[in-house]
Motif scaffolding. Structure first.
Motif, PDB file in Angstrom:
ATOM      1  N   GLU A 114      48.020  26.425  32.824  1.00  0.00           N
ATOM      2  CA  GLU A 114      47.671  27.129  33.895  1.00  0.00           C
ATOM      3  C   GLU A 114      48.796  26.682  35.160  1.00  0.00           C
ATOM      4  O   GLU A 114      49.179  27.397  35.842  1.00  0.00           O
ATOM      5  N   ALA A 115      48.877  25.440  35.222  1.00  0.00           N
ATOM      6  CA  ALA A 115      49.786  24.909  36.394  1.00  0.00           C
ATOM      7  C   ALA A 115      51.307  25.347  35.819  1.00  0.00           C
ATOM      8  O   ALA A 115      52.390  25.959  36.772  1.00  0.00           O
ATOM      9  N   ALA A 116      51.681  25.490  34.568  1.00  0.00           N
ATOM     10  CA  ALA A 116      52.819  25.849  34.264  1.00  0.00           C
ATOM     11  C   ALA A 116      53.382  27.532  34.424  1.00  0.00           C
ATOM     12  O   ALA A 116      54.307  27.846  34.877  1.00  0.00           O
ATOM     13  N   ALA A 117      52.126  28.255  34.598  1.00  0.00           N
ATOM     14  CA  ALA A 117      52.259  29.705  34.813  1.00  0.00           C
ATOM     15  C   ALA A 117      52.876  29.793  36.429  1.00  0.00           C
ATOM     16  O   ALA A 117      53.450  30.596  36.778  1.00  0.00           O
ATOM     17  N   ASN A 118      52.571  28.729  37.196  1.00  0.00           N
ATOM     18  CA  ASN A 118      53.019  28.836  38.577  1.00  0.00           C
ATOM     19  C   ASN A 118      54.522  28.642  38.524  1.00  0.00           C
ATOM     20  O   ASN A 118      55.095  29.046  39.742  1.00  0.00           O
ATOM     21  N   PHE A 119      55.186  28.373  37.573  1.00  0.00           N
ATOM     22  CA  PHE A 119      56.548  28.134  37.427  1.00  0.00           C
ATOM     23  C   PHE A 119      57.119  29.480  36.538  1.00  0.00           C
ATOM     24  O   PHE A 119      58.341  29.207  36.282  1.00  0.00           O
ATOM     25  N   ARG A 127      53.724  28.242  28.755  1.00  0.00           N
ATOM     26  CA  ARG A 127      52.994  27.187  28.062  1.00  0.00           C
ATOM     27  C   ARG A 127      53.275  25.994  28.696  1.00  0.00           C
ATOM     28  O   ARG A 127      53.972  25.920  29.564  1.00  0.00           O
ATOM     29  N   ALA A 128      52.325  25.036  28.417  1.00  0.00           N
ATOM     30  CA  ALA A 128      52.174  23.714  28.736  1.00  0.00           C
ATOM     31  C   ALA A 128      53.767  23.222  28.688  1.00  0.00           C
ATOM     32  O   ALA A 128      54.334  23.285  27.467  1.00  0.00           O
TER      33      ALA A 128
END
Length: 148
Positions: A71-76, A80-81
């Protein structure tokens, strides 16, 4: 307006050097552009190491290590993680040898960090390099005085 193919905060495909051969291009992997500078004649980039290896959720990451879940990786712009490890950085020329996808549409850029995280990552890298230099693996041919 910049004429450089990518900018600070971009995730870009690069031939990140390996420990065993620190001044030569290594295997293709996604790196994080901490700083990109110079002119179109001699640009350079400071690239942070990233890996898709998962960070154990029960282990506190050390200084300079940033694990991101999917989920956090999607912000970048990542699907995937991943883990960014700023204890391992490469200072390299912006050339086809180091960035094999420069001549492709998008120049090998695969995501971008917003300004807030960019500041946090740059500050962490600066702190590591200036206050904890002994734990930083400096790779690439452009370090003043050679690779350390």
């Amino acid at each position: 307006m910049t004429l450089l193919p990518f900018q600070d905060g971009d995730f870009v495909w690069c031939a990140f050097p390996e420990r065993e051969n620190p001044t030569r291009p290594g295997p293709l992997r996604l790196g994080y552009a901490l700083a990109v500078s110079g002119t179109t004649g001699a640009p350079s980039a400071l690239i942070g190491y990233t890996t898709s290896q998962k960070w154990p959720p029960d282990v506190t990451p050390p200084l300079g290590v940033f694990p991101f879940d999917q989920e956090a990786a999607a912000n970048f712009g990542q699907a995937r993680a991943f883990v960014m490890d700023l204890r391992r950085v490469a200072f390299v020329p912006v050339t086809q040898a180091w960035f094999p996808r420069l001549d492709q549409p998008g120049h090998g850029i695969h995501g971008h960090a917003p300004k807030g995280p960019q500041r946090r990552f740059r500050q962490a890298a600066t702190d590591l390099l200036t206050r904890h230099g002994e734990i930083v693996q400096r790779l690439g041919p452009l370090w003043p005085g050679g690779q350390r």
